[in-house]
Design a protein around this motif. Structure first.
Motif, PDB file in Angstrom:
ATOM      1  N   PHE A  79      94.395   8.391  21.237  1.00 50.27           N
ATOM      2  CA  PHE A  79      93.108   9.339  21.268  1.00 50.27           C
ATOM      3  C   PHE A  79      92.643   8.842  19.942  1.00 50.27           C
ATOM      4  CE2 PHE A  79      90.181  12.347  20.250  1.00 50.27           C
ATOM      5  CZ  PHE A  79      89.346  12.254  21.420  1.00 50.27           C
TER       6      PHE A  79
ATOM      7  N   GLU B 132      73.933  13.018  17.765  1.00 48.39           N
ATOM      8  CA  GLU B 132      74.909  13.737  18.460  1.00 48.39           C
ATOM      9  C   GLU B 132      74.298  15.141  18.957  1.00 48.39           C
ATOM     10  OE1 GLU B 132      78.611  14.221  16.705  1.00 48.39           O
ATOM     11  OE2 GLU B 132      79.641  14.853  18.665  1.00 48.39           O
TER      12      GLU B 132
ATOM     13  N   TRP C 161      85.502  22.958  13.557  1.00 49.92           N
ATOM     14  CA  TRP C 161      85.456  24.280  14.147  1.00 49.92           C
ATOM     15  C   TRP C 161      85.503  24.056  15.645  1.00 49.92           C
ATOM     16  CZ3 TRP C 161      81.386  24.684  17.452  1.00 49.92           C
ATOM     17  CH2 TRP C 161      80.439  23.744  17.208  1.00 49.92           C
ATOM     18  N   ASN C 162      85.012  22.935  16.154  1.00 48.36           N
ATOM     19  CA  ASN C 162      85.021  23.069  17.675  1.00 48.36           C
ATOM     20  C   ASN C 162      85.947  23.388  18.723  1.00 48.36           C
ATOM     21  OD1 ASN C 162      85.518  20.387  17.375  1.00 48.36           O
ATOM     22  ND2 ASN C 162      84.526  19.760  19.049  1.00 48.36           N
TER      23      ASN C 162
ATOM     24  N   ALA D 235      87.031  21.800   0.082  1.00 51.19           N
ATOM     25  CA  ALA D 235      87.186  20.524   0.846  1.00 51.19           C
ATOM     26  C   ALA D 235      86.855  19.500  -0.340  1.00 51.19           C
ATOM     27  CB  ALA D 235      86.468  20.294   1.872  1.00 51.19           C
TER      28      ALA D 235
ATOM     29  N   LEU E 281      92.721  21.058  16.848  1.00 44.89           N
ATOM     30  CA  LEU E 281      92.536  20.109  16.138  1.00 44.89           C
ATOM     31  C   LEU E 281      93.114  20.332  14.608  1.00 44.89           C
ATOM     32  CD1 LEU E 281      89.046  19.009  17.438  1.00 44.89           C
ATOM     33  CD2 LEU E 281      91.123  18.150  17.857  1.00 44.89           C
TER      34      LEU E 281
ATOM     35  N   ALA F 271      90.158  20.012   9.209  1.00 46.84           N
ATOM     36  CA  ALA F 271      89.834  20.192  10.694  1.00 46.84           C
ATOM     37  C   ALA F 271      88.458  20.828  10.895  1.00 46.84           C
ATOM     38  CB  ALA F 271      90.904  21.064  11.268  1.00 46.84           C
TER      39      ALA F 271
ATOM     40  N   LYS G 266      93.473  22.389   5.847  1.00 47.05           N
ATOM     41  CA  LYS G 266      92.290  23.021   5.671  1.00 47.05           C
ATOM     42  C   LYS G 266      91.415  23.118   7.063  1.00 47.05           C
ATOM     43  CE  LYS G 266      88.042  22.472   4.709  1.00 47.05           C
ATOM     44  NZ  LYS G 266      87.273  23.411   5.367  1.00 47.05           N
TER      45      LYS G 266
ATOM     46  N   GLU H   4      85.725  26.233   7.930  1.00 45.11           N
ATOM     47  CA  GLU H   4      85.434  27.660   7.309  1.00 45.11           C
ATOM     48  C   GLU H   4      84.411  28.504   8.520  1.00 45.11           C
ATOM     49  OE1 GLU H   4      84.337  25.014   6.761  1.00 45.11           O
ATOM     50  OE2 GLU H   4      82.331  24.611   5.868  1.00 45.11           O
TER      51      GLU H   4
ATOM     52  N   CYS I 241      83.854  16.707  21.121  1.00 46.26           N
ATOM     53  CA  CYS I 241      83.470  15.378  20.658  1.00 46.26           C
ATOM     54  C   CYS I 241      83.345  14.353  21.603  1.00 46.26           C
ATOM     55  CB  CYS I 241      84.609  15.167  19.504  1.00 46.26           C
ATOM     56  SG  CYS I 241      86.171  15.208  20.194  1.00 46.26           S
TER      57      CYS I 241
ATOM     58  N   THR J 278      89.325  15.215  11.046  1.00 46.16           N
ATOM     59  CA  THR J 278      88.603  15.394  12.053  1.00 46.16           C
ATOM     60  C   THR J 278      87.120  16.064  11.735  1.00 46.16           C
ATOM     61  OG1 THR J 278      90.607  15.697  13.135  1.00 46.16           O
ATOM     62  CG2 THR J 278      88.523  16.161  14.534  1.00 46.16           C
ATOM     63  N   GLY J 279      85.929  15.368  12.274  1.00 47.39           N
ATOM     64  CA  GLY J 279      84.687  16.139  12.030  1.00 47.39           C
ATOM     65  C   GLY J 279      83.871  15.163  12.131  1.00 47.39           C
ATOM     66  N   SER J 280      82.297  15.251  11.596  1.00 47.50           N
ATOM     67  CA  SER J 280      81.377  14.522  11.855  1.00 47.50           C
ATOM     68  C   SER J 280      81.401  13.318  10.999  1.00 47.50           C
ATOM     69  CB  SER J 280      80.232  15.376  11.332  1.00 47.50           C
ATOM     70  OG  SER J 280      80.162  15.661   9.937  1.00 47.50           O
TER      71      SER J 280
ATOM     72  N   GLU K 216      88.752  10.983  12.779  1.00 42.21           N
ATOM     73  CA  GLU K 216      88.349  11.367  14.279  1.00 42.21           C
ATOM     74  C   GLU K 216      87.145  11.766  14.294  1.00 42.21           C
ATOM     75  OE1 GLU K 216      90.214  10.989  17.109  1.00 42.21           O
ATOM     76  OE2 GLU K 216      92.089  10.275  15.935  1.00 42.21           O
ATOM     77  N   LEU K 217      85.975  11.086  14.535  1.00 37.72           N
ATOM     78  CA  LEU K 217      84.790  11.278  14.396  1.00 37.72           C
ATOM     79  C   LEU K 217      83.900  11.664  15.686  1.00 37.72           C
ATOM     80  CD1 LEU K 217      83.915   9.012  11.519  1.00 37.72           C
ATOM     81  CD2 LEU K 217      84.823  11.079  11.221  1.00 37.72           C
ATOM     82  N   GLY K 218      82.747  11.421  15.426  1.00 37.63           N
ATOM     83  CA  GLY K 218      81.906  11.918  16.771  1.00 37.63           C
ATOM     84  C   GLY K 218      80.745  10.670  17.260  1.00 37.63           C
TER      85      GLY K 218
END
Ligand code: NAD
Length: 459
Positions: free
Chosen positions: A402, A334, A114-115, A173, A120, A112, A138, A141, A244, A187-189, A210-212
């Protein structure tokens, strides 16, 4: 603490025991999770406030409330979703009854960001458990207080062999990704998404990414500009723009640009006052590194509103940028912060030029009363999902899948789609024994004509 391979091997053994196939057991787990989350409600608000000054209101509307809806939905529908579904059979295989069985993949890894650190992490966990998988989760951090709360909730709810949290950063990770999983949900960058995809490919592990990316917001000259400004001031600056699917930049018809900018400035002041730094409703940027990253984007840009950066306090004011170059840093990467570039167009080719300059967006927004323009825009561009005349709200309906497309991601979740994402759909045909036409059996001589007719009429 036991090592990752030991914990995973316990989860593998537990999955083999078939206990996760038991729907009442899964329901009891979801109900236990609900109880723990409700008991931790205020601790969750507190954690997000400590992590990046996220206001309780925003944590409720964009994390806690959504998690509770998803959890209630899963509890209400689990029996129905998990049941084998009968589908219409083909006459060609008569007599037969055909079914789709939803079976859990097995051992799942969830990583997951941080945002929206609570939402998430927990939303995929809910659907992975509902579908009958074991999970190692996970959290990020970077939101350490929320990560601890999540670890507490998971530990109090689940036996370790069902689900557990492993906290940590890149090293952890990387170690997790080196294991063999039955499914990975990330989910992340975009750059880390590629690392995850590479690790998954080694074992042919299926993934949801699930990216950005950069999500455009188009405003034409039929739009209700005041309302657009009001809604954009909400959707862009919620979570301080660290969303995102936030509108990354505006593309507005050139003849209405100035009126829109004036309206947007008024709305920003209404939301956060003349000095947004004093507002308790504007979260902070997650860390100094990200403040610096956004500040670097501002350097050389034409700031027409806001622009105040305080690295020490992780603060960036809601900021508007006038007409950046497409090859500038702010238009290449982004933004992921409270900074909104405003570009203009006169022809549809101008819009194409801007959007096709980048990757397929995760979201696209269009403000317009012109239905033809709206439909053309929706159909012309590839993007994950979007909204007409507002921002973000497509995320909130569990009936809408989504997810992204191309560089903005692959796969989707939310509601029943989430349950399906974590389930393999197993096709089963149950053949009757009372009839066994001879047409498919050798010798074939004289049977092809009949076979062709059957395919023509019955397939
Ligand atoms: P990130 O990719 O830096 O980190 C996400 C997770 O990956 C964290 O748990 C982190 O510890 C882990 N990670 C980081 N580096 C890693 C590596 N080298 N190997 C393995 N794992 C690694 O993303 P972030 O900064 O936490 O989140 C922001 C990004 O996430 C933005 O691009 C945003 O658009 C995207 N995002 C997408 C969605 C979505 O639903 N599509 C939602 C939220 C955020």
């Amino acid at each position: 603490m036991d090592t990752i391979p030991i914990i995973l091997s316990r989860q593998r053994d537990f999955f083999k025991s078939q206990k996760m196939k038991d729907v009442p057991y899964r329901l009891s787990l979801l109900k236990a999770l609900k109880k723990e989350i409700i008991a931790s409600e205020h601790a969750i608000y507190d954690a997000l406030k400590k992590d990046f000054k996220k206001p309780e209101f925003e944590t409720f509307i964009s994390e806690f409330g959504l998690v509770m809806s998803e959890l209630n939905l899963a509890i209400k529908n689990l029996k129905k979703w998990a049941r084998p579904k009968r589908v219409r059979s083909s006459i060609l295989t008569f007599p037969v009854r055909d079914y789709i069985y939803k079976e859990p993949y097995g051992n799942i890894l969830i990583i997951a960001p941080w945002n929206y650190p609570f939402l998430l992490a927990i939303e995929p966990l809910i659907m992975a458990i509902a579908a009958g998988n074991t999970v190692i989760l996970k959290p990020s951090e970077l939101t350490k207080h929320t990560s601890q709360r999540i670890a507490d909730i998971v530990q109090r709810t689940f036996p370790e062999a069902v689900a557990t949290t492993i906290e940590g950063g890149v090293e952890i990770a990387t170690e997790l990704l080196a294991q063999k999983w039955d499914y990975i949900f990330f989910t992340g960058s975009v750059p880390v998404g590629k690392i995850v995809a590479r690790a998954a490919a080694k074992h042919l592990t299926p993934v949801t990414l699930e990216l950005g990316g950069k999500s455009p917001c188009i405003i034409d000259d039929t739009a209700n500009l005041k309302l657009a400004a009001r809604r954009i001031s909400w959707g862009k600056f919620l979570n301080a723009g660290q969303t995102c699917i936030a509108a990354d930049y505006i593309i507005i018809k050139s003849n209405i640009k100035d009126v829109f900018i004036d309206a947007l400035k008024i709305e920003i002041v209404k939301r956060y006052g003349d000095n947004p730094k004093d507002s308790s409703d504007l979260p902070r940027i997650i860390n100094k590194k990200n403040v610096q990253r956004i500040a670097d984007m501002l350097a050389g840009s034409q700031v027409i509103f806001g622009g105040h950066v305080d690295v020490e306090n992780c603060y960036i004011a809601p900021t508007l940028i006038d007409t950046p170059h497409l090859d500038s840093k702010i238009m290449r990467d982004e933004i992921f912060g409270p900074v909104l570039p405003i570009l203009t167009y006169d022809t549809e080719q101008d819009i194409e030029h801007i959007i096709w300059n980048g990757n397929k967006p995760l979201a696209l927004y269009v403000f317009s009363k012109n239905n033809t323009f709206v439909e053309q825009t929706i159909k012309k561009y590839n993007f994950g999902g979007g909204v007409v005349n507002d921002l973000l709200i497509h995320f909130g309906n569990h009936r809408l899948p989504f997810g992204g497309v191309g560089a903005s991601g692959m796969g989707a979740y939310h509601g029943k789609t989430g349950f399906n994402t974590f389930s393999h759909h197993k096709a089963i045909s149950k053949r009757g024994n009372w009839l066994d036409p001879s047409v498919r059996y050798a010798p074939y001589k004289g049977k092809l004509g009949l076979l062709k007719k059957m395919f023509k009429y019955f397939s």
